[in-house]
Scaffold this motif. Sequence first.
Motif, PDB file in Angstrom:
ATOM      1  N   ARG A  20      10.575 -17.361 -72.860  1.00  0.00           N
ATOM      2  CA  ARG A  20      10.800 -16.280 -73.815  1.00  0.00           C
ATOM      3  C   ARG A  20      11.861 -15.286 -73.333  1.00  0.00           C
ATOM      4  NH1 ARG A  20       5.211 -17.299 -74.456  1.00  0.00           N
ATOM      5  NH2 ARG A  20       4.733 -17.954 -76.598  1.00  0.00           N
ATOM      6  N   ASP A  21      12.399 -15.508 -72.139  1.00  0.00           N
ATOM      7  CA  ASP A  21      13.526 -14.698 -71.681  1.00  0.00           C
ATOM      8  C   ASP A  21      14.853 -15.334 -72.069  1.00  0.00           C
ATOM      9  OD1 ASP A  21      11.953 -12.715 -70.466  1.00  0.00           O
ATOM     10  OD2 ASP A  21      11.674 -13.967 -68.691  1.00  0.00           O
ATOM     11  N   SER A  22      14.804 -16.507 -72.683  1.00  0.00           N
ATOM     12  CA  SER A  22      16.012 -17.084 -73.266  1.00  0.00           C
ATOM     13  C   SER A  22      16.338 -16.343 -74.552  1.00  0.00           C
ATOM     14  CB  SER A  22      15.805 -18.573 -73.554  1.00  0.00           C
ATOM     15  OG  SER A  22      15.559 -19.292 -72.360  1.00  0.00           O
ATOM     16  N   GLN A  23      17.558 -16.527 -75.063  1.00  0.00           N
ATOM     17  CA  GLN A  23      17.937 -15.854 -76.296  1.00  0.00           C
ATOM     18  C   GLN A  23      17.016 -16.245 -77.448  1.00  0.00           C
ATOM     19  OE1 GLN A  23      19.872 -13.456 -76.958  1.00  0.00           O
ATOM     20  NE2 GLN A  23      21.314 -13.286 -75.269  1.00  0.00           N
ATOM     21  N   GLY A  24      16.543 -17.462 -77.432  1.00  0.00           N
ATOM     22  CA  GLY A  24      15.488 -17.919 -78.322  1.00  0.00           C
ATOM     23  C   GLY A  24      14.543 -18.767 -77.500  1.00  0.00           C
ATOM     24  N   TYR A  25      13.287 -18.818 -77.877  1.00  0.00           N
ATOM     25  CA  TYR A  25      12.297 -19.495 -77.045  1.00  0.00           C
ATOM     26  C   TYR A  25      12.749 -20.906 -76.683  1.00  0.00           C
ATOM     27  CZ  TYR A  25       7.951 -21.514 -75.411  1.00  0.00           C
ATOM     28  OH  TYR A  25       7.009 -22.141 -74.632  1.00  0.00           O
ATOM     29  N   GLY A  26      12.699 -21.199 -75.374  1.00  0.00           N
ATOM     30  CA  GLY A  26      13.074 -22.520 -74.901  1.00  0.00           C
ATOM     31  C   GLY A  26      13.216 -22.507 -73.395  1.00  0.00           C
ATOM     32  N   SER A  27      12.753 -23.576 -72.755  1.00  0.00           N
ATOM     33  CA  SER A  27      12.759 -23.630 -71.299  1.00  0.00           C
ATOM     34  C   SER A  27      13.973 -24.336 -70.723  1.00  0.00           C
ATOM     35  CB  SER A  27      11.489 -24.335 -70.796  1.00  0.00           C
ATOM     36  OG  SER A  27      11.384 -25.633 -71.353  1.00  0.00           O
ATOM     37  N   PHE A  28      14.862 -24.846 -71.596  1.00  0.00           N
ATOM     38  CA  PHE A  28      16.086 -25.475 -71.109  1.00  0.00           C
ATOM     39  C   PHE A  28      17.164 -25.366 -72.172  1.00  0.00           C
ATOM     40  CE2 PHE A  28      13.655 -28.792 -73.207  1.00  0.00           C
ATOM     41  CZ  PHE A  28      14.601 -29.473 -73.962  1.00  0.00           C
ATOM     42  N   THR A  29      18.411 -25.495 -71.745  1.00  0.00           N
ATOM     43  CA  THR A  29      19.544 -25.359 -72.651  1.00  0.00           C
ATOM     44  C   THR A  29      19.460 -26.367 -73.792  1.00  0.00           C
ATOM     45  OG1 THR A  29      20.959 -24.583 -70.866  1.00  0.00           O
ATOM     46  CG2 THR A  29      22.066 -25.461 -72.815  1.00  0.00           C
ATOM     47  N   GLY A  30      19.522 -25.871 -75.025  1.00  0.00           N
ATOM     48  CA  GLY A  30      19.525 -26.756 -76.187  1.00  0.00           C
ATOM     49  C   GLY A  30      18.168 -27.117 -76.730  1.00  0.00           C
ATOM     50  N   ALA A  31      17.114 -26.557 -76.176  1.00  0.00           N
ATOM     51  CA  ALA A  31      15.768 -26.929 -76.625  1.00  0.00           C
ATOM     52  C   ALA A  31      15.565 -26.581 -78.090  1.00  0.00           C
ATOM     53  CB  ALA A  31      14.724 -26.211 -75.776  1.00  0.00           C
ATOM     54  N   GLY A  32      15.100 -27.556 -78.871  1.00  0.00           N
ATOM     55  CA  GLY A  32      14.692 -27.308 -80.248  1.00  0.00           C
ATOM     56  C   GLY A  32      15.775 -26.754 -81.140  1.00  0.00           C
ATOM     57  N   GLY A  33      16.926 -27.407 -81.176  1.00  0.00           N
ATOM     58  CA  GLY A  33      18.029 -26.929 -81.992  1.00  0.00           C
ATOM     59  C   GLY A  33      18.002 -27.435 -83.421  1.00  0.00           C
ATOM     60  N   ASN A  34      19.086 -27.146 -84.137  1.00  0.00           N
ATOM     61  CA  ASN A  34      19.281 -27.601 -85.511  1.00  0.00           C
ATOM     62  C   ASN A  34      20.413 -28.622 -85.554  1.00  0.00           C
ATOM     63  OD1 ASN A  34      17.356 -25.715 -86.363  1.00  0.00           O
ATOM     64  ND2 ASN A  34      18.910 -24.158 -86.767  1.00  0.00           N
ATOM     65  N   ALA A  35      20.489 -29.377 -86.630  1.00  0.00           N
ATOM     66  CA  ALA A  35      21.560 -30.371 -86.778  1.00  0.00           C
ATOM     67  C   ALA A  35      21.722 -30.721 -88.247  1.00  0.00           C
ATOM     68  CB  ALA A  35      21.250 -31.637 -85.969  1.00  0.00           C
ATOM     69  N   VAL A  36      22.889 -31.270 -88.583  1.00  0.00           N
ATOM     70  CA  VAL A  36      23.187 -31.751 -89.934  1.00  0.00           C
ATOM     71  C   VAL A  36      23.664 -33.192 -89.838  1.00  0.00           C
ATOM     72  CG1 VAL A  36      24.585 -31.453 -92.017  1.00  0.00           C
ATOM     73  CG2 VAL A  36      23.891 -29.448 -90.672  1.00  0.00           C
ATOM     74  N   LEU A  37      23.127 -34.052 -90.682  1.00  0.00           N
ATOM     75  CA  LEU A  37      23.643 -35.404 -90.872  1.00  0.00           C
ATOM     76  C   LEU A  37      24.010 -35.519 -92.343  1.00  0.00           C
ATOM     77  CD1 LEU A  37      20.924 -35.708 -88.812  1.00  0.00           C
ATOM     78  CD2 LEU A  37      22.000 -37.929 -88.533  1.00  0.00           C
ATOM     79  N   SER A  38      25.182 -36.085 -92.629  1.00  0.00           N
ATOM     80  CA  SER A  38      25.686 -36.026 -93.995  1.00  0.00           C
ATOM     81  C   SER A  38      26.475 -37.262 -94.369  1.00  0.00           C
ATOM     82  CB  SER A  38      26.576 -34.786 -94.152  1.00  0.00           C
ATOM     83  OG  SER A  38      27.150 -34.730 -95.443  1.00  0.00           O
ATOM     84  N   ARG A  39      26.439 -37.608 -95.646  1.00  0.00           N
ATOM     85  CA  ARG A  39      27.317 -38.628 -96.215  1.00  0.00           C
ATOM     86  C   ARG A  39      28.551 -37.994 -96.852  1.00  0.00           C
ATOM     87  NH1 ARG A  39      21.970 -41.399 -98.465  1.00  0.00           N
ATOM     88  NH2 ARG A  39      21.408 -42.488 -96.547  1.00  0.00           N
ATOM     89  N   LEU A  40      28.569 -36.683 -96.901  1.00  0.00           N
ATOM     90  CA  LEU A  40      29.752 -35.950 -97.323  1.00  0.00           C
ATOM     91  C   LEU A  40      30.492 -35.461 -96.088  1.00  0.00           C
ATOM     92  CD1 LEU A  40      28.359 -33.723-100.222  1.00  0.00           C
ATOM     93  CD2 LEU A  40      29.710 -35.815-100.428  1.00  0.00           C
ATOM     94  N   PRO A  41      31.825 -35.456 -96.114  1.00  0.00           N
ATOM     95  CA  PRO A  41      32.573 -34.959 -94.958  1.00  0.00           C
ATOM     96  C   PRO A  41      32.253 -33.485 -94.691  1.00  0.00           C
ATOM     97  CG  PRO A  41      34.009 -36.185 -96.453  1.00  0.00           C
ATOM     98  CD  PRO A  41      32.710 -36.004 -97.169  1.00  0.00           C
TER      99      PRO A  41
END
Length: 347
Positions: A122-143
Amino acid sequence: MRGWAAGLLLLFFVLPVHAETLRIATFNTEMSRQGPGLLLRDIERDKDPQISAVVAQIASVNPDILVLQGIDWDYENRALQALQLRLQQAGAAYPYVFARQPNSGMASDLDLDGDGRLGGARDSQGYGSFTGAGGNAVLSRLPIDHGAVRDLSPLLWRDLPGALLPQHPDGTPFPSPQALQVQRLSSTSHWLVPLKLPDGGSLTLLIFQATPPLFDGPEDRNGRRNADEIRLWQLLLDGALGAAPAPPLVIAGGANLDPNRGAGRRAAIAALLADRRLQDPRPSSPEAGVNTVEWQRAGRMRVDYLLPSADLQVLQGGVLWPATSDQTATPASRHHLVWLDLALAPQ
């Protein structure tokens, strides 16, 4: 890369240039693992029943645009590319992907949660114990128009107009003035991701995953932050955070807040749902109505959203809530995939 080429070829069969409808989905997969590289390992091994369930559910809905939460980020997007390949093998090809480092797991040198210790999740900028934990992503058929992406994730919480900053009982900043000098608002990310439509126009995704309004103290740090993460979208549409995005657009992601029940400042999500610049299609399922998550203690709630701009025509939508008759099946996530079909041409 042969997988990429095959996915691109399949694009022309799945989404013709003159397609009249577009299916968009958001899904908090809860695929985050306990350390860096473990998600990539589990996806590539193809032996993890939870990941298999996630892939199967996505393939069953087969959206053209897929916004994910709860997926670990790495510097080369290798885990996302591995998932891209698994989805292609399941019949759901996505030649275009987008992800950036989230605030979750981004370490700080300060005590951001006020527990008197340094280096905790909880001392990370957002809760997470390692870099990149629990991120967001987009997958698309449109460019994806990568050059036009706007990333509001670095915005400091104190710089949000009218920020609901936490305080100690004596009115001093919580946990410290130094912490609020560096504390970002986004617990995961706030992205504006433009997609190129077949007619030459664009559709902008407004993507986020807000912190749960729980796990704090009387200062209500997480409840206040959750409310401000949601309120950011209305301020953006007001033009208070730079140029307002032009419609058509869709807010996609997790608010971690139900407008009618549960902890948190529910007025924040109620205000967003009632904003006349947006529409709330209220996608639902026969099994659980508009609810999108089922927590063991709190029960079923609506916390995951797709909110198109008012100019878009929504044809249909739903929440994928698989039957629970097979009690031995591994659930994909406590959250459920939410989808909408949008009209791209007059119907």
